[in-house]
Design a protein around this motif. Structure first.
Motif, PDB file in Angstrom:
ATOM      1  N   ALA A 192       0.748  -1.295   0.031  1.00  0.00           N
ATOM      2  CA  ALA A 192      -0.021   0.183   0.095  1.00  0.00           C
ATOM      3  C   ALA A 192       0.874   1.078   0.049  1.00  0.00           C
ATOM      4  N   THR A 193       1.865   1.391   0.911  1.00  0.00           N
ATOM      5  CA  THR A 193       2.891   2.395   0.814  1.00  0.00           C
ATOM      6  C   THR A 193       3.433   2.596  -0.625  1.00  0.00           C
ATOM      7  N   ARG A 194       3.764   1.447  -1.239  1.00  0.00           N
ATOM      8  CA  ARG A 194       4.467   1.829  -2.483  1.00  0.00           C
ATOM      9  C   ARG A 194       3.492   2.260  -3.485  1.00  0.00           C
ATOM     10  N   ALA A 195       2.164   1.616  -3.460  1.00  0.00           N
ATOM     11  CA  ALA A 195       1.241   2.338  -4.460  1.00  0.00           C
ATOM     12  C   ALA A 195       0.804   3.520  -4.008  1.00  0.00           C
ATOM     13  N   ALA A 196       0.976   4.228  -2.723  1.00  0.00           N
ATOM     14  CA  ALA A 196       0.478   5.556  -2.330  1.00  0.00           C
ATOM     15  C   ALA A 196       1.849   6.280  -3.030  1.00  0.00           C
ATOM     16  N   ALA A 197       3.196   5.891  -2.514  1.00  0.00           N
ATOM     17  CA  ALA A 197       4.377   6.449  -3.345  1.00  0.00           C
ATOM     18  C   ALA A 197       4.066   6.584  -4.768  1.00  0.00           C
ATOM     19  N   ARG A 198       3.556   5.560  -5.414  1.00  0.00           N
ATOM     20  CA  ARG A 198       3.454   5.751  -6.669  1.00  0.00           C
ATOM     21  C   ARG A 198       2.507   6.682  -7.228  1.00  0.00           C
ATOM     22  N   ARG A 199       1.278   6.701  -6.443  1.00  0.00           N
ATOM     23  CA  ARG A 199       0.318   7.645  -6.674  1.00  0.00           C
ATOM     24  C   ARG A 199       0.740   9.153  -6.500  1.00  0.00           C
ATOM     25  N   LEU A 200       1.444   9.351  -5.457  1.00  0.00           N
ATOM     26  CA  LEU A 200       1.979  10.520  -4.996  1.00  0.00           C
ATOM     27  C   LEU A 200       3.077  11.034  -6.139  1.00  0.00           C
ATOM     28  N   ASP A 201       3.879  10.128  -6.684  1.00  0.00           N
ATOM     29  CA  ASP A 201       4.827  10.504  -7.562  1.00  0.00           C
ATOM     30  C   ASP A 201       4.099  10.929  -8.889  1.00  0.00           C
ATOM     31  N   ARG A 202       3.105  10.110  -9.321  1.00  0.00           N
ATOM     32  CA  ARG A 202       2.285  10.459 -10.682  1.00  0.00           C
ATOM     33  C   ARG A 202       1.584  11.735 -10.400  1.00  0.00           C
ATOM     34  N   MET A 203       0.941  11.870  -9.059  1.00  0.00           N
ATOM     35  CA  MET A 203       0.278  13.195  -8.965  1.00  0.00           C
ATOM     36  C   MET A 203       1.409  14.298  -9.147  1.00  0.00           C
ATOM     37  N   ILE A 204       2.553  14.392  -8.491  1.00  0.00           N
ATOM     38  CA  ILE A 204       3.538  15.430  -8.584  1.00  0.00           C
ATOM     39  C   ILE A 204       3.834  15.558 -10.003  1.00  0.00           C
ATOM     40  N   ALA A 205       3.904  14.317 -10.704  1.00  0.00           N
ATOM     41  CA  ALA A 205       4.369  14.233 -12.266  1.00  0.00           C
ATOM     42  C   ALA A 205       3.193  15.168 -13.100  1.00  0.00           C
ATOM     43  N   ASP A 206       2.104  15.059 -12.473  1.00  0.00           N
ATOM     44  CA  ASP A 206       0.926  15.558 -13.255  1.00  0.00           C
ATOM     45  C   ASP A 206       0.602  16.944 -12.759  1.00  0.00           C
ATOM     46  N   SER A 207       1.033  17.381 -11.691  1.00  0.00           N
ATOM     47  CA  SER A 207       0.734  18.483 -11.197  1.00  0.00           C
ATOM     48  C   SER A 207       1.402  19.700 -11.963  1.00  0.00           C
ATOM     49  N   PRO A 208       0.816  20.772 -11.774  1.00  0.00           N
ATOM     50  CA  PRO A 208       1.444  22.172 -12.518  1.00  0.00           C
ATOM     51  C   PRO A 208       2.674  22.580 -11.846  1.00  0.00           C
ATOM     52  N   ALA A 209       2.936  22.136 -10.672  1.00  0.00           N
ATOM     53  CA  ALA A 209       4.055  22.627  -9.835  1.00  0.00           C
ATOM     54  C   ALA A 209       5.200  21.463  -9.808  1.00  0.00           C
ATOM     55  N   VAL A 210       6.673  21.809  -9.565  1.00  0.00           N
ATOM     56  CA  VAL A 210       7.570  20.510  -9.621  1.00  0.00           C
ATOM     57  C   VAL A 210       8.505  21.062  -8.381  1.00  0.00           C
ATOM     58  N   PRO A 211       8.510  20.151  -7.459  1.00  0.00           N
ATOM     59  CA  PRO A 211       9.070  20.418  -6.263  1.00  0.00           C
ATOM     60  C   PRO A 211      10.550  20.389  -6.638  1.00  0.00           C
ATOM     61  N   LEU A 212      11.594  20.937  -5.852  1.00  0.00           N
ATOM     62  CA  LEU A 212      13.110  20.942  -5.829  1.00  0.00           C
ATOM     63  C   LEU A 212      13.369  21.074  -4.422  1.00  0.00           C
ATOM     64  N   LEU A 213      14.299  19.945  -3.813  1.00  0.00           N
ATOM     65  CA  LEU A 213      14.749  20.149  -2.509  1.00  0.00           C
ATOM     66  C   LEU A 213      16.128  20.359  -2.611  1.00  0.00           C
ATOM     67  N   VAL A 214      16.538  21.582  -1.964  1.00  0.00           N
ATOM     68  CA  VAL A 214      18.119  21.867  -1.824  1.00  0.00           C
ATOM     69  C   VAL A 214      18.414  21.849  -0.428  1.00  0.00           C
ATOM     70  N   LYS A 215      19.346  20.942  -0.360  1.00  0.00           N
ATOM     71  CA  LYS A 215      19.719  20.802   1.152  1.00  0.00           C
ATOM     72  C   LYS A 215      20.916  21.993   1.372  1.00  0.00           C
ATOM     73  N   ALA A 216      21.199  21.813   2.740  1.00  0.00           N
ATOM     74  CA  ALA A 216      22.203  22.753   3.425  1.00  0.00           C
ATOM     75  C   ALA A 216      23.493  22.828   2.886  1.00  0.00           C
ATOM     76  N   ASP A 217      23.706  21.848   2.103  1.00  0.00           N
ATOM     77  CA  ASP A 217      25.268  21.760   1.488  1.00  0.00           C
ATOM     78  C   ASP A 217      25.049  22.074  -0.310  1.00  0.00           C
ATOM     79  N   GLY A 218      23.907  22.319  -0.561  1.00  0.00           N
ATOM     80  CA  GLY A 218      23.828  22.647  -1.947  1.00  0.00           C
ATOM     81  C   GLY A 218      23.377  21.713  -2.855  1.00  0.00           C
ATOM     82  N   LYS A 219      23.043  20.399  -2.110  1.00  0.00           N
ATOM     83  CA  LYS A 219      22.766  19.508  -3.273  1.00  0.00           C
ATOM     84  C   LYS A 219      21.312  19.402  -3.441  1.00  0.00           C
ATOM     85  N   LEU A 220      20.964  18.949  -4.586  1.00  0.00           N
ATOM     86  CA  LEU A 220      19.603  19.021  -5.290  1.00  0.00           C
ATOM     87  C   LEU A 220      19.004  17.673  -5.409  1.00  0.00           C
TER      88      LEU A 220
END
Length: 779
Positions: free
Chosen positions: A38-66
C-alpha cells in the motif's frame, strides 16, 4: 516410552502455542507485506500526482545538493538534474547567471531565516516562463537547513496575461477615442442610468438645450425632447429598456430659436441603462417635401405631354403612368388603385389589342422582361393591329425598376410621308414651271433652283451644285444682259427678299432681245426666292393690246358722242311728230274718222315709247361716261316705292296682275336723286309687269338692314336661263310678252347704271320656270 496424559496435554498445548505463534507470525508478515505494498502504491500515486501537477518540487539541502524530478530538468533545458544548485547554469542551457545568482541568494536567506520568497526566471533559449516559490523544508522531509522550491510553468498564463494587458490597453484607447468621438459628434447624444435619469450628455446636447455645461444638464435633468402624446422622453426610454428593443421616432424640438425635426433613437444597454441620440433631419424633411412637390409637379407635367411615360418599381409593379400612356395602351382607370405587375400590364394591353401581333407571346414577353436587367436603354418600334406606330424606349433604373416611354409616331410618319410626297411634288412642280426659280439663304448662298433657272441663264450644273453666292452668279449673268449694269438690280432684289424681308421686282433686257420679269419674294423660313419669267411674248402682246385698247377707247368715245348727238337729233323731229299728232287728235285740223283717231293714238303712243327709249339711251351713255347729273335729296323710301307702284296701276290692272307691296316706316330715308332712282325702280317693275303672264303675281318688298336698305321685285313669270340672263343684263331683248313684244330691253342695264351711280348695287336672279327676282341695295 509412554507419555502420560499430562505430558501429552502439555505437548499438545506447546504444539498448539507454537502453531498459533507460527500462524500469528505468518499473519503479521502478511500484514506488513500488504502495508508495504500500500505504501509503494501510495508513493507511486504521489509520484504520478506530482508528475501531473502544475508545480514541480526541488529540495535544496544545506550543502547545496539538489533532489528533484527530471521533469524540472526538461523545463530548464537540461538532460538530467544536476547534483548541486550552482550547476543549474550550464552556459548554453539552464538558468542565466543573473537568475542563478538571485536564486542562490534567495535560497541562502530561506535556509538561514526560513523566510519564503518568489521570483520568475526564464531558461536560456526558451520562451518558457517559470515561477519559483521557496520556503523552508519540513524536518520530516529533510534535515534542518534545507529549502523546498516549488517551480510553476505559467507560460500560457503569462501569454494570456500579456494578451489581456494588450487588450485592456487597446480597450482603454478605444474607450478614450469613443468618448472623444461622442463628445465631438455633431448630434446630441446621451446616456440614462437604470432609473432612466440622464447620466451623461455630450457637448452637442448641451448646445441644443442651451445649457451652461453637461453637469448643469445632468443636475437639472434638462430634456432635449418635450413630451409627445403625454409620454416624456424618459418614459419612452423606459419602454425601450422594458421591451429590450430599440425605439426610433420622429419628433419636433426647439433647437436654439428654431423649430427642427429630429429622429430620436433610444438603444437599450441591458441593466446598464439606455443610450440615445438625435439626428437633425429638418433639411432631409424639407428635401423630402420638395421632392414630393417636385414629383407631383413632374407627374402633372407628364400628364400634359403627348408622349406616354410609365415607371415600374424594383418589384416590377407599375408605380406611375401618365394619361397619354393610359390612353395608348387602353389601361383602366383603376390601375392606380391596384397597380398591375409588368407581366399583367402586357396581358392587359394584349387584351385591348394594344401590342404588336407575335407568334409566341410568352417568349416575347420574357424578352421584354429582360429590359429590367439590361445595362443600357432599349428602343423598339411597335406596329399595332390598328395601324398605330409606337416608338418604345425602355430605360432601366438603378433600383431595379424601369421607365417605359411610348411615343405615338403615327401622325409623324404620316406627316413624314406627306412631306416626302410634297418634296417630290415640289421638285416636280419646280422643274415643270415656266418660271425660273432660285432660293437664296440670308448669306446670299444659292439653296434651291429648278431646271429652268440654269437653262435660262446657260449655267452649268457643276456650278449650281456648289451652291455659289449671289455675287458669283451675278458675274456669270452679266454677259447675258443687254446692259450688264442691271445685274445690280437683281442682286438688290435678292438682298431685299432675304435681309429686308420685302418683296421687290423689275424687268431686264437680255442681249438676245428677250425680256425677263423678275421678283424677290421673302419666304417664311428666312430665305428669299428669286423668280424670273420670260415675258417677251407678253410684252409684245401687251403692246398690241394697249394699242388696241386705245383704239377701242377712241371708238367708244366716238360711239358715245354719236349716240348723244343722234339722241338730240332724234328728239327734235320726234317732238314735232308728237306735237302734230296731238293737234290732229284734238281736232285742230278737223274731225277725224274713228280709224283716223286710232292711227293718231298709235302715233302718239309710239312717239312716247320712242322718246322714252331715246332718253334711256342718252342717260345710259352719260352714265357710262360718268356725266349723268345727280340731284340728291333725302327721300322717304316707303313713300317713294309706293309712288312708283301707283304710277303703274293701269298696266297692272290691264294684265289682271296681283301686286303685293310690303314695307314699313322703319325702312327710313335715303339720299337719292328721286327722278333717276324712280326710273331705275320703274324699269325693274316694268320688266316684271311685262314678263309676268296674265293673272300672275308680283311682289315688291322694302326692308332695312344693318347698313343698307333693300328693294326686292320678284315675279312668277317664265324666268330666264343663264344665257338669257346675261343677254338681258347687256340690254338685249329676251323672249316676247303675251302681245308678242320683246321683253327686258335697255331697262335693266340702265337701272343697274342708275343704282350704281347712287353707290348701290343691283342683283338679278332668275331660273327658267321659277320667275325672276331683282334686288336693289341702297346705302
Amino acid at each position: 516410552m509412554e507419555l502420560s496424559p499430562t505430558a501429552l496435554v502439555l505437548i499438545g498445548l506447546l504444539l498448539a502455542a507454537w502453531t498459533g505463534a507460527a500462524m500469528w507470525a505468518i499473519l503479521s508478515a502478511r500484514r506488513e507485506v500488504a502495508k508495504a505494498r500500500a505504501t509503494r502504491a501510495a508513493a507511486r500515486r504521489l509520484d504520478r500526482m506530482i508528475a501531473d501537477s502544475p508545480a514541480v518540487p526541488l529540495l535544496v539541502k544545506a550543502d547545496g545538493k539538489l533532489e528533484g524530478p527530471d521533469r524540472l530538468a526538461a523545463w530548464l533545458g537540461l538532460d538530467a538534474m544536476p547534483g548541486y544548485l550552482s550547476e543549474l547554469d550550464q552556459a548554453q542551457v539552464g538558468l542565466t547567471a543573473d537568475h542563478l545568482e538571485e536564486l542562490q541568494e534567495a535560497v541562502r536567506r530561506t535556509q538561514k531565516t526560513a523566510s519564503p520568497f518568489s521570483m520568475v526566471v526564464t531558461p536560456r533559449g526558451s520562451t518558457r516562463s517559470l515561477a519559483v516559490r521557496g520556503q523552508a523544508a519540513n524536518a520530516q522531509v529533510a534535515p534542518h537547513g534545507a529549502a523546498l522550491l516549488w517551480w510553476f510553468d505559467f507560460s500560457e498564463s503569462q501569454g494570456e496575461l500579456s494578451r489581456l494587458r494588450t487588450e485592456t490597453a487597446r480597450a482603454k484607447n478605444d474607450f478614450a477615442a469613443l468618448v472623444g468621438l461622442i463628445e465631438a459628434a455633431p448630434m446630441p447624444m446621451w446616456f440614462r442610468g437604470p432609473d432612466m435619469k440622464l447620466r451623461l450628455v455630450n457637448s452637442a446636447y448641451v448646445d441644443a438645450v442651451g445649457a451652461k455645461d453637461a453637469a448643469t444638464v445632468v443636475e437639472g435633468q434638462v430634456e432635449l425632447v418635450e413630451a409627445v402624446d403625454g409620454l416624456e422622453a424618459a418614459q419612452v426610454a423606459g419602454q425601450a429598456r422594458d421591451q429590450d428593443l430599440p425605439v426610433e421616432r420622429i419628433v419636433n424640438a426647439t433647437i436654439g430659436t428654431q423649430r427642427r425635426t429630429l429622429r430620436v433613437s433610444d438603444l437599450p444597454l441591458g441593466e446598464e441603462g439606455v443610450a440615445g441620440y438625435a439626428i437633425d433631419i429638418e433639411e432631409m424633411e424639407e428635401q423630402a417635401r420638395a421632392f414630393r412637390a417636385f414629383r407631383e409637379a413632374q407627374r402633372n407635367m407628364l400628364d400634359q405631354l403627348s408622349i406616354g411615360v410609365a415607371q415600374f418599381d424594383g418589384e416590377r409593379r407599375l408605380a406611375f403612368a401618365n394619361q397619354p400612356f393610359q390612353r395608348i395602351f387602353g389601361m383602366p382607370a383603376a390601375c392606380h388603385v391596384d397597380p398591375p405587375a409588368f407581366d399583367r400590364f402586357l396581358d392587359m394591353a394584349r387584351d385591348k389589342a394594344r401590342l404588336p401581333e407575335t407568334r409566341d407571346f410568352p417568349a416575347w414577353r420574357a424578352e421584354l422582361r429582360d429590359w429590367f436587367t439590361t445595362d443600357v436603354a432599349q428602343e423598339e418600334a411597335w406596329t399595332l393591329p390598328d395601324g398605330t406606330h409606337l416608338r418604345i424606349i425602355a430605360q432601366p433604373m438603378p433600383d431595379g425598376g424601369l421607365v417605359l416611354v411610348a411615343e405615338d409616331r403615327s401622325e409623324q410618319l404620316a406627316l413624314s410621308a406627306t412631306r416626302d410626297t410634297l418634296l417630290r411634288t415640289r421638285t416636280a412642280t419646280f422643274d415643270n414651271l415656266f418660271e425660273s426659280l432660285a432660293v437664296f439663304a440670308p448669306d446670299g448662298r444659292l439653296q434651291l433652283w429648278n431646271r429652268s433657272f440654269g437653262k435660262l441663264w446657260g449655267l452649268e450644273e457643276e456650278l449650281l451644285d456648289r451652291h455659289p453666292l449671289i455675287q458669283t452668279l451675278l458675274e456669270k449673268l452679266a454677259a447675258q444682259l443687254a446692259r450688264p449694269g442691271q445685274r445690280k438690280a437683281i442682286g438688290e432684289v435678292v438682298r431685299s427678299a432675304t435681309l429686308d424681308r420685302q418683296q421687290k421686282g423689275g424687268r431686264v433686257q437680255l442681249a438676245d432681245g428677250r425680256t425677263l420679269e423678275f421678283a424677290g419674294v421673302p419666304l417664311p423660313d428666312g430665305n428669299g426666292m428669286l423668280t424670273l419669267l420670260d415675258v417677251t411674248d407678253s410684252v409684245r402682246s401687251e403692246t398690241v393690246l394697249r394699242e388696241r385698247a386705245t383704239a377701242l377707247e377712241e371708238a367708244d368715245a366716238l360711239k358715245t358722242r354719236f349716240l348723244a348727238n343722234m339722241s338730240y337729233e332724234f328728239r327734235t323731229p320726234l317732238t314735232s311728230i308728237g306735237g302734230f299728232a296731238e293737234l290732229l287728235q284734238s281736232g285742230v285740223a278737223g274731225a277725224l274718222s274713228d280709224q283716223g283717231q286710232e292711227y293718231v293714238a298709235a302715233i302718239v303712243a309710239s312717239v312716247e315709247r320712242l322718246s322714252t327709249q331715246i332718253e334711256s339711251v342718252l342717260d345710259l351713255t352719260q352714265s357710262e361716261a360718268g356725266l349723268l347729273p345727280m340731284a340728291l335729296d333725302e327721300v322717304d323710301l316707303l313713300q317713294f316705292v309706293t309712288n312708283v307702284v301707283r304710277e303703274r296701276e293701269e298696266a297692272i290692272e290691264a294684265k289682271d296682275l296681283t301686286l303685293d307691296l310690303r314695307g314699313s316706316r322703319s325702312a327710313g330715308k335715303a339720299q337719292l336723286d328721286q327722278r333717276q332712282m324712280a326710273r331705275a325702280v320703274g324699269n325693274v317693275l316694268d320688266n316684271a309687269i311685262s314678263a309676268t303672264p296674265r293673272k300672275g303675281r308680283i311682289l315688291v318688298s322694302l326692308e332695312r338692314g344693318k347698313q343698307a336698305a333693300r328693294i326686292v321685285v320678284s315675279d312668277n313669270g317664265p324666268g330666264m336661263n343663264p344665257a338669257e340672263l346675261s343677254r338681258a343684263l347687256e340690254g338685249h331683248r329676251v323672249g316676247a310678252d303675251a302681245e308678242g313684244k320683246g321683253k327686258r330691253g335697255l331697262g335693266l342695264p340702265l337701272a343697274r347704271q342708275l343704282v350704281e351711280a347712287h353707290g348701290g348695287r343691283l342683283n338679278l336672279q332668275s331660273e327658267k320656270g321659277a320667275g325672276t327676282t331683282v334686288t336693289i341695295v341702297l346705302p
